[in-house]
Design an enzyme around this catalytic site. Structure first.
Site, PDB file in Angstrom:
ATOM      1  N   ASP A  16       0.863  -1.185   0.000  1.00  0.00           N
ATOM      2  CA  ASP A  16       0.000   0.000   0.000  1.00  0.00           C
ATOM      3  C   ASP A  16       0.904   1.242   0.000  1.00  0.00           C
ATOM      4  OD1 ASP A  16       0.873   0.340   2.606  1.00  0.00           O
ATOM      5  OD2 ASP A  16      -1.132   0.336   3.510  1.00  0.00           O
ATOM      6  N   CYS A  73       3.177  -2.995   4.028  1.00  0.00           N
ATOM      7  CA  CYS A  73       2.323  -1.851   4.367  1.00  0.00           C
ATOM      8  C   CYS A  73       3.104  -1.019   5.395  1.00  0.00           C
ATOM      9  CB  CYS A  73       0.947  -2.279   4.858  1.00  0.00           C
ATOM     10  SG  CYS A  73       0.922  -3.280   6.359  1.00  0.00           S
ATOM     11  N   THR A  75       3.091  -1.041   8.736  1.00  0.00           N
ATOM     12  CA  THR A  75       3.616  -1.859   9.835  1.00  0.00           C
ATOM     13  C   THR A  75       3.838  -3.319   9.459  1.00  0.00           C
ATOM     14  OG1 THR A  75       1.360  -2.386  10.490  1.00  0.00           O
ATOM     15  CG2 THR A  75       2.398  -0.482  11.582  1.00  0.00           C
ATOM     16  N   HIS A 106      10.260 -23.978  10.459  1.00  0.00           N
ATOM     17  CA  HIS A 106       9.269 -24.609  11.331  1.00  0.00           C
ATOM     18  C   HIS A 106       7.830 -24.407  10.863  1.00  0.00           C
ATOM     19  CE1 HIS A 106      12.029 -24.901  15.155  1.00  0.00           C
ATOM     20  NE2 HIS A 106      12.546 -25.478  14.082  1.00  0.00           N
ATOM     21  N   HIS A 141       7.337 -30.825  12.318  1.00  0.00           N
ATOM     22  CA  HIS A 141       6.750 -29.523  11.976  1.00  0.00           C
ATOM     23  C   HIS A 141       5.636 -29.662  10.943  1.00  0.00           C
ATOM     24  CE1 HIS A 141       9.731 -27.700  14.461  1.00  0.00           C
ATOM     25  NE2 HIS A 141      10.680 -28.304  13.777  1.00  0.00           N
TER      26      HIS A 141
HETATM   27  C1  RB5 Z   1      -2.024   2.856   6.298  1.00  0.00           C
HETATM   28  O1  RB5 Z   1      -2.049   4.118   6.842  1.00  0.00           O
HETATM   29  C2  RB5 Z   1      -1.642   1.831   7.340  1.00  0.00           C
HETATM   30  O2  RB5 Z   1      -2.697   1.600   8.179  1.00  0.00           O
HETATM   31  C3  RB5 Z   1      -1.180   0.542   6.682  1.00  0.00           C
HETATM   32  O3  RB5 Z   1      -0.084   0.811   5.856  1.00  0.00           O
HETATM   33  C4  RB5 Z   1      -0.750  -0.586   7.567  1.00  0.00           C
HETATM   34  O4  RB5 Z   1       0.233  -0.176   8.460  1.00  0.00           O
HETATM   35  C5  RB5 Z   1      -1.836  -1.342   8.203  1.00  0.00           C
HETATM   36  O5  RB5 Z   1      -1.624  -2.285   8.969  1.00  0.00           O
END
Ligand code: RB5
Length: 154
Positions: A16, A73, A75, A106, A141
């Protein structure tokens, strides 16, 4: 054989707006190392919805167009939640290479999710290189991974 000479694979990627720059860096690294890339975007800073990208990459892995999927993304969290809704997908949200190694050894992970706002390019490449170079250990596993899918309880 060094880790960088892993046999050539087809890798699907999606990101994203929080992850597209890191995703593009990983696309370049993969191509440089001879892998085939399926780049599902996004390719700019315009705000988009991360599940749209997680689902198309998961589908490419499930139908065999790609051996592995890579999602980025902000995070890595939202991407991993969306990808892991697909039966047969094991998407590891990673921030360092040791977990990448064990995700393969694993858990037989077939996708990774990274945080483009959390880790730098060098760390992401170390994670991806390790992930691609590590085989599934199988044995005990295998039984445990099977239980992820079946939801079997003791
Ligand atoms: C977008 O602002 C953010 O929420 C997305 O990139 C991500 O971190 C979601 O988990």
């Amino acid at each position: 054989m060094t880790q960088d000479s892993t046999s050539h694979l087809t890798i699907a990627l999606g990101a994203d707006h929080g992850g597209w720059k890191l995703k593009d860096a990983l696309v370049s690294w993969l191509r440089h190392h001879g892998h085939v890339v399926l780049d599902f975007g996004t390719n700019g800073a315009e705000s988009v919805d991360y599940p749209d990208y997680a689902h198309v990459v998961a589908q490419a892995v499930l139908d065999g167009r790609a051996s592995y999927g890579v999602l980025v993304c902000g995070t890595g969290l939202g991407m991993s939640y969306a990808a892991n809704r697909h039966a047969g997908i094991r998407c590891a949200m990673l921030s360092e290479p040791t977990s990448a190694r064990f995700a393969r050894l694993h858990n037989d992970a077939n996708m990774i999710a990274l945080g483009g706002r959390m880790i730098g390019e060098e760390m992401a490449i170390d994670i991806l290189r390790t992930f691609l170079a590590t085989p599934f250990e199988g044995g005990r596993h295998e039984r445990r991974v099977d239980k992820i899918e079946t939801g079997e309880t003791p």
